[in-house]
Design a protein around this motif. Structure first.
Motif, PDB file in Angstrom:
ATOM      1  N   PRO A  15       0.815  -1.229   0.000  1.00  0.00           N
ATOM      2  CA  PRO A  15       0.000   0.000   0.000  1.00  0.00           C
ATOM      3  C   PRO A  15       0.845   1.274   0.000  1.00  0.00           C
ATOM      4  CG  PRO A  15      -0.610  -1.469   1.827  1.00  0.00           C
ATOM      5  CD  PRO A  15       0.656  -2.002   1.240  1.00  0.00           C
ATOM      6  N   LYS A  16       2.147   1.152   0.297  1.00  0.00           N
ATOM      7  CA  LYS A  16       2.987   2.340   0.466  1.00  0.00           C
ATOM      8  C   LYS A  16       3.850   2.665  -0.739  1.00  0.00           C
ATOM      9  CE  LYS A  16       3.100   1.724   5.480  1.00  0.00           C
ATOM     10  NZ  LYS A  16       3.940   1.571   6.680  1.00  0.00           N
ATOM     11  N   GLY A  17       3.755   1.878  -1.812  1.00  0.00           N
ATOM     12  CA  GLY A  17       4.568   2.229  -2.977  1.00  0.00           C
ATOM     13  C   GLY A  17       4.727   1.076  -3.943  1.00  0.00           C
ATOM     14  N   ALA A  18       5.182   1.411  -5.172  1.00  0.00           N
ATOM     15  CA  ALA A  18       5.339   0.414  -6.232  1.00  0.00           C
ATOM     16  C   ALA A  18       6.706  -0.262  -6.161  1.00  0.00           C
ATOM     17  CB  ALA A  18       5.138   1.067  -7.596  1.00  0.00           C
ATOM     18  N   VAL A  19       7.064  -0.668  -4.957  1.00  0.00           N
ATOM     19  CA  VAL A  19       8.267  -1.459  -4.743  1.00  0.00           C
ATOM     20  C   VAL A  19       7.900  -2.598  -3.805  1.00  0.00           C
ATOM     21  CG1 VAL A  19       9.897   0.439  -5.092  1.00  0.00           C
ATOM     22  CG2 VAL A  19       8.975   0.012  -2.805  1.00  0.00           C
ATOM     23  N   TRP A  20       8.772  -3.614  -3.735  1.00  0.00           N
ATOM     24  CA  TRP A  20       8.470  -4.757  -2.892  1.00  0.00           C
ATOM     25  C   TRP A  20       8.660  -4.386  -1.428  1.00  0.00           C
ATOM     26  CZ3 TRP A  20      10.089  -8.091   0.770  1.00  0.00           C
ATOM     27  CH2 TRP A  20       9.365  -9.286   0.873  1.00  0.00           C
ATOM     28  N   GLY A  21       7.742  -4.836  -0.578  1.00  0.00           N
ATOM     29  CA  GLY A  21       7.826  -4.575   0.858  1.00  0.00           C
ATOM     30  C   GLY A  21       6.459  -4.223   1.418  1.00  0.00           C
ATOM     31  N   ASN A  22       6.293  -4.300   2.740  1.00  0.00           N
ATOM     32  CA  ASN A  22       5.021  -3.981   3.413  1.00  0.00           C
ATOM     33  C   ASN A  22       3.871  -4.793   2.818  1.00  0.00           C
ATOM     34  OD1 ASN A  22       6.320  -1.706   4.847  1.00  0.00           O
ATOM     35  ND2 ASN A  22       6.301  -0.759   2.814  1.00  0.00           N
ATOM     36  N   ILE A  23       4.108  -6.079   2.597  1.00  0.00           N
ATOM     37  CA  ILE A  23       3.183  -6.870   1.789  1.00  0.00           C
ATOM     38  C   ILE A  23       1.914  -7.242   2.554  1.00  0.00           C
ATOM     39  CG2 ILE A  23       2.890  -9.084   0.609  1.00  0.00           C
ATOM     40  CD1 ILE A  23       4.563  -7.041  -0.929  1.00  0.00           C
ATOM     41  N   VAL A  24       0.773  -6.941   1.931  1.00  0.00           N
ATOM     42  CA  VAL A  24      -0.535  -7.408   2.399  1.00  0.00           C
ATOM     43  C   VAL A  24      -1.186  -8.212   1.273  1.00  0.00           C
ATOM     44  CG1 VAL A  24      -0.787  -5.367   3.862  1.00  0.00           C
ATOM     45  CG2 VAL A  24      -1.830  -5.378   1.586  1.00  0.00           C
ATOM     46  N   TRP A  25      -2.282  -8.886   1.613  1.00  0.00           N
ATOM     47  CA  TRP A  25      -3.087  -9.559   0.589  1.00  0.00           C
ATOM     48  C   TRP A  25      -4.188  -8.603   0.147  1.00  0.00           C
ATOM     49  CZ3 TRP A  25      -4.587 -15.184  -0.269  1.00  0.00           C
ATOM     50  CH2 TRP A  25      -3.461 -16.016  -0.225  1.00  0.00           C
ATOM     51  N   ALA A  26      -3.979  -7.928  -0.960  1.00  0.00           N
ATOM     52  CA  ALA A  26      -5.049  -7.118  -1.528  1.00  0.00           C
ATOM     53  C   ALA A  26      -6.161  -8.032  -2.034  1.00  0.00           C
ATOM     54  CB  ALA A  26      -4.512  -6.238  -2.646  1.00  0.00           C
ATOM     55  N   HIS A  27      -7.351  -7.475  -2.199  1.00  0.00           N
ATOM     56  CA  HIS A  27      -8.524  -8.286  -2.519  1.00  0.00           C
ATOM     57  C   HIS A  27      -9.404  -7.512  -3.501  1.00  0.00           C
ATOM     58  CE1 HIS A  27     -12.338 -10.483  -0.771  1.00  0.00           C
ATOM     59  NE2 HIS A  27     -12.061 -10.875  -1.993  1.00  0.00           N
ATOM     60  N   SER A  28      -9.682  -8.122  -4.640  1.00  0.00           N
ATOM     61  CA  SER A  28     -10.578  -7.532  -5.630  1.00  0.00           C
ATOM     62  C   SER A  28     -11.600  -8.574  -6.060  1.00  0.00           C
ATOM     63  CB  SER A  28      -9.796  -7.034  -6.852  1.00  0.00           C
ATOM     64  OG  SER A  28      -8.900  -6.009  -6.489  1.00  0.00           O
ATOM     65  N   VAL A  29     -12.775  -8.098  -6.473  1.00  0.00           N
ATOM     66  CA  VAL A  29     -13.855  -9.010  -6.862  1.00  0.00           C
ATOM     67  C   VAL A  29     -14.404  -8.623  -8.230  1.00  0.00           C
ATOM     68  CG1 VAL A  29     -14.551  -9.678  -4.531  1.00  0.00           C
ATOM     69  CG2 VAL A  29     -15.504  -7.605  -5.562  1.00  0.00           C
ATOM     70  N   SER A  30     -14.945  -9.654  -8.908  1.00  0.00           N
ATOM     71  CA  SER A  30     -15.450  -9.453 -10.264  1.00  0.00           C
ATOM     72  C   SER A  30     -16.526 -10.492 -10.557  1.00  0.00           C
ATOM     73  CB  SER A  30     -14.294  -9.606 -11.274  1.00  0.00           C
ATOM     74  OG  SER A  30     -14.766  -9.591 -12.595  1.00  0.00           O
ATOM     75  N   LYS A  31     -17.393 -10.149 -11.486  1.00  0.00           N
ATOM     76  CA  LYS A  31     -18.378 -11.129 -11.955  1.00  0.00           C
ATOM     77  C   LYS A  31     -18.032 -11.679 -13.339  1.00  0.00           C
ATOM     78  CE  LYS A  31     -22.222  -9.522  -9.132  1.00  0.00           C
ATOM     79  NZ  LYS A  31     -23.615  -8.994  -9.092  1.00  0.00           N
ATOM     80  N   ASP A  32     -16.968 -11.115 -13.969  1.00  0.00           N
ATOM     81  CA  ASP A  32     -16.652 -11.542 -15.334  1.00  0.00           C
ATOM     82  C   ASP A  32     -15.154 -11.638 -15.624  1.00  0.00           C
ATOM     83  OD1 ASP A  32     -15.929  -8.877 -15.357  1.00  0.00           O
ATOM     84  OD2 ASP A  32     -17.400  -8.261 -16.870  1.00  0.00           O
ATOM     85  N   LEU A  33     -14.305 -11.493 -14.617  1.00  0.00           N
ATOM     86  CA  LEU A  33     -12.845 -11.529 -14.773  1.00  0.00           C
ATOM     87  C   LEU A  33     -12.297 -10.362 -15.594  1.00  0.00           C
ATOM     88  CD1 LEU A  33     -12.120 -15.347 -15.313  1.00  0.00           C
ATOM     89  CD2 LEU A  33     -11.567 -13.994 -13.296  1.00  0.00           C
ATOM     90  N   VAL A  34     -13.149  -9.393 -15.916  1.00  0.00           N
ATOM     91  CA  VAL A  34     -12.724  -8.229 -16.701  1.00  0.00           C
ATOM     92  C   VAL A  34     -12.893  -6.949 -15.898  1.00  0.00           C
ATOM     93  CG1 VAL A  34     -13.200  -6.855 -18.777  1.00  0.00           C
ATOM     94  CG2 VAL A  34     -13.191  -9.344 -18.911  1.00  0.00           C
ATOM     95  N   ASN A  35     -14.063  -6.778 -15.314  1.00  0.00           N
ATOM     96  CA  ASN A  35     -14.353  -5.580 -14.508  1.00  0.00           C
ATOM     97  C   ASN A  35     -14.147  -5.912 -13.034  1.00  0.00           C
ATOM     98  OD1 ASN A  35     -15.586  -3.607 -16.587  1.00  0.00           O
ATOM     99  ND2 ASN A  35     -16.619  -5.556 -16.992  1.00  0.00           N
ATOM    100  N   TRP A  36     -13.311  -5.116 -12.372  1.00  0.00           N
ATOM    101  CA  TRP A  36     -12.898  -5.437 -11.006  1.00  0.00           C
ATOM    102  C   TRP A  36     -13.180  -4.289 -10.042  1.00  0.00           C
ATOM    103  CZ3 TRP A  36     -11.263 -10.180  -9.518  1.00  0.00           C
ATOM    104  CH2 TRP A  36     -10.969 -11.090 -10.553  1.00  0.00           C
ATOM    105  N   GLU A  37     -13.570  -4.679  -8.839  1.00  0.00           N
ATOM    106  CA  GLU A  37     -13.799  -3.725  -7.760  1.00  0.00           C
ATOM    107  C   GLU A  37     -12.827  -4.038  -6.625  1.00  0.00           C
ATOM    108  OE1 GLU A  37     -17.371  -2.478  -4.636  1.00  0.00           O
ATOM    109  OE2 GLU A  37     -17.847  -3.597  -6.466  1.00  0.00           O
ATOM    110  N   ALA A  38     -12.077  -3.038  -6.191  1.00  0.00           N
ATOM    111  CA  ALA A  38     -11.108  -3.227  -5.110  1.00  0.00           C
ATOM    112  C   ALA A  38     -11.791  -3.138  -3.757  1.00  0.00           C
ATOM    113  CB  ALA A  38      -9.998  -2.183  -5.214  1.00  0.00           C
ATOM    114  N   LEU A  39     -11.452  -4.061  -2.877  1.00  0.00           N
ATOM    115  CA  LEU A  39     -11.955  -4.055  -1.511  1.00  0.00           C
ATOM    116  C   LEU A  39     -10.797  -3.767  -0.553  1.00  0.00           C
ATOM    117  CD1 LEU A  39     -14.153  -7.289  -1.682  1.00  0.00           C
ATOM    118  CD2 LEU A  39     -14.841  -4.933  -2.185  1.00  0.00           C
TER     119      LEU A  39
END
Length: 509
Positions: A15-39
């Motif tokens: 969540p703190k930058g586009a480099v490796w580190g501070n790793i969490v499991w982000a979670h997104s959901v979709s009904k068609d594998l194309v359109n995604w909503e971030a949780l």
């Protein structure tokens, strides 16, 4: 995973930058594998068994319709341990909140094992009353896929023998083990076994930053053996899902469409590949359907059908001849964001260059004989993300050689001319051989999905796939162009279908 009508994508995220580190499991959901909503993140460091990081793992949906996440946690001793999490509220269709039960960790490395190289538990499968899962590891330079068994999905016992191990590969990462059907292109539930089933073991190798797979026979009893079919190279010279920027992939079974879906990530690095550990971010590639080629000698991959819902303006070029040195622009589409499907016809293979048996490394051969090096049959293909005057372009092309028994086909995706930016870019000539017999049809297909900084290419119906990350400075947005070309002495004919591709209406928003 697919659960109650919704696809869930969990992915490593800082969540703190586009480099490796501070790793969490982000979670997104979709009904068609194309359109995604971030949780909100599903898992983040919060307990002693994961206080120093939540690393990769897998999801399993149990027969009672209970989803369970396995993941690697880093404990206070910097040891890698395997944990599980369950949904806090099964009536929440998005499964936003996850609980880590107090009996974690469920798997720890014993004294004979490497406690700091022990991670990425797989999706579990069940045979004869016992659940199984793999954990990837290494013993010195031997890659290890340790096997664990459980009756209740909570108490896990290490098997006496690993399911598989290979000398001199280095660390196995992100192992994946799953069944494929010997007939048709349908996927199988991860627990499927039987006479019409083969199994695939895929490992990502930390030392090479590529991933490799074998196909073989899985024998559950008496002690869980995986026997690689004799035709496969098991190690650095083996088959890959993708011969480009593609790593840490994972498949899942999609019961809604009876298919196995593959998803990997493409590294985004401003440094040479040797430096990627120092800081890189991942970009999810397009989901692919995956199944066994009728020959049984390899897997086939193809972009999921839902991607086609993004197609817009279509253009066609029919029976377009390409003589030596010619390139023809494919006009009327958004070349920076396009889906391009081409069938190349080769009237005569006699001019193919002789193949030197010492050319065993496809990537080296592509670097030696690039898109501008005149050949007999080829190089021919696409110039993607090209500037108008070709100061920048990323060619994706075939080159055909005359081998001892049959023609040898090389597919390249060459980033070396992709950008005028001089410093800090990793610009390899990616390549793979294509196992196809051209003697009968004298045709070969190429589909490329182009998305600004990514070119995903599928040769010969998905036999050989290459993903390239590129960063043009001129060939961006409306200034990007697309050409078909031929730099071989043999005239080639191309039939082109190309579509402008729209953005999804929901892009992780």
């Amino acid at each position: 995973m697919y659960y109650n009508g919704i696809y869930h994508l969990f992915y490593q995220y800082n969540p703190k930058g586009a480099v490796w580190g501070n790793i969490v499991w982000a979670h997104s959901v979709s009904k068609d594998l194309v359109n995604w909503e971030a949780l909100e993140p599903a898992i983040y460091p919060s307990k002693p068994f994961d206080i120093n990081g939540c690393w990769s793992g897998s999801a399993t949906v149990l027969p009672n319709n209970m989803p369970v996440i396995f993941y690697t946690g880093i404990d206070p001793n910097q040891h890698q341990v395997q944990n599980y999490a369950v949904p806090a509220n099964l009536s929440d269709p998005y499964l936003r909140e996850w609980i880590k039960p107090d009996n974690n960790p469920i798997v720890v490395a014993d004294e004979t094992m490497n406690k700091t190289a022990f991670r990425d538990p797989t999706t579990a499968w069940k045979v004869d009353g016992h659940w199984r899962m793999l954990v990837a590891s290494r013993r010195k330079l031997r890659g290890m896929a340790y096997l664990y068994r459980s009756r209740d999905f909570k108490t896990w016992v290490k098997a006496k023998h690993p399911l598989h191990s290979v000398a001199n590969t280095g660390m196995f990462e992100c192992a994946d083990f799953f069944p494929v059907s010997l007939s048709g292109d349908n996927g199988l539930d991860t627990s499927a076994v039987g006479p019409n089933v083969k199994h695939v073991l895929k490992v990502s190798l930390d030392l090479t930053r590529y991933e490799y797979y074998t196909i073989g026979s899985y024998i559950p009893e008496p002690r869980d053996k995986y026997l690689v079919d004799k035709s496969f190279v098991d190690g650095w010279g083996g088959l890959r899902y993708d011969y480009g920027n593609y790593y840490a992939s994972k498949t899942f079974f999609d019961p809604s469409k009876n298919r196995r879906v593959l998803w990997g990530w493409s590294n985004e690095s401003d440094t040479a590949q040797d430096d990627v550990h120092k800081g890189w971010a991942g970009l999810q590639t397009i989901p692919r359907k995956l199944w066994l080629d009728p020959s049984g000698k390899q897997l086939l991959q193809w972009p999921i059908e839902e991607i086609e819902t993004l197609r817009g303006q279509k253009v066609q070029l029919s029976n377009q001849q390409l003589k030596l040195g010619e390139h023809v622009e494919v006009k009327g589409i958004t070349a920076a964001q396009a889906d391009v499907d081409v069938i190349f016809t080769i009237p005569n293979l006699d001019k193919a260059e002789p193949f030197d048996p010492s050319w065993t490394n496809a990537q080296d051969l592509c670097g030696l004989k690039g898109s501008t090096a005149q050949g007999g049959v080829g190089p021919f293909g696409l110039l993607t993300l090209a500037s108008e005057k070709l100061e920048e372009y990323t060619p994706v092309f075939f080159r055909i050689f005359k081998g001892q028994d049959k023609h040898v086909v090389l597919l390249c995706s060459d980033a070396s001319s992709s950008s005028l930016r001089k410093d800090g870019l990793y610009r390899p000539s990616f390549a793979g051989f294509v196992d196809v017999d051209l003697a009968d049809k004298k045709k070969i297909s190429l589909r490329s999905l182009i998305d600004h900084s990514v070119v995903e290419s599928f040769g010969a119906g998905g036999k050989t796939c290459i993903t390239s990350r590129v960063y043009p400075t001129l060939a961006v947005f409306d200034e990007a162009h697309l050409f078909i070309f031929n730099n071989g002495t043999e005239t080639i004919t191309a039939d082109v279908k190309a579509w402008s591709m729209a953005k999804p209406s929901k892009m992780n928003n």
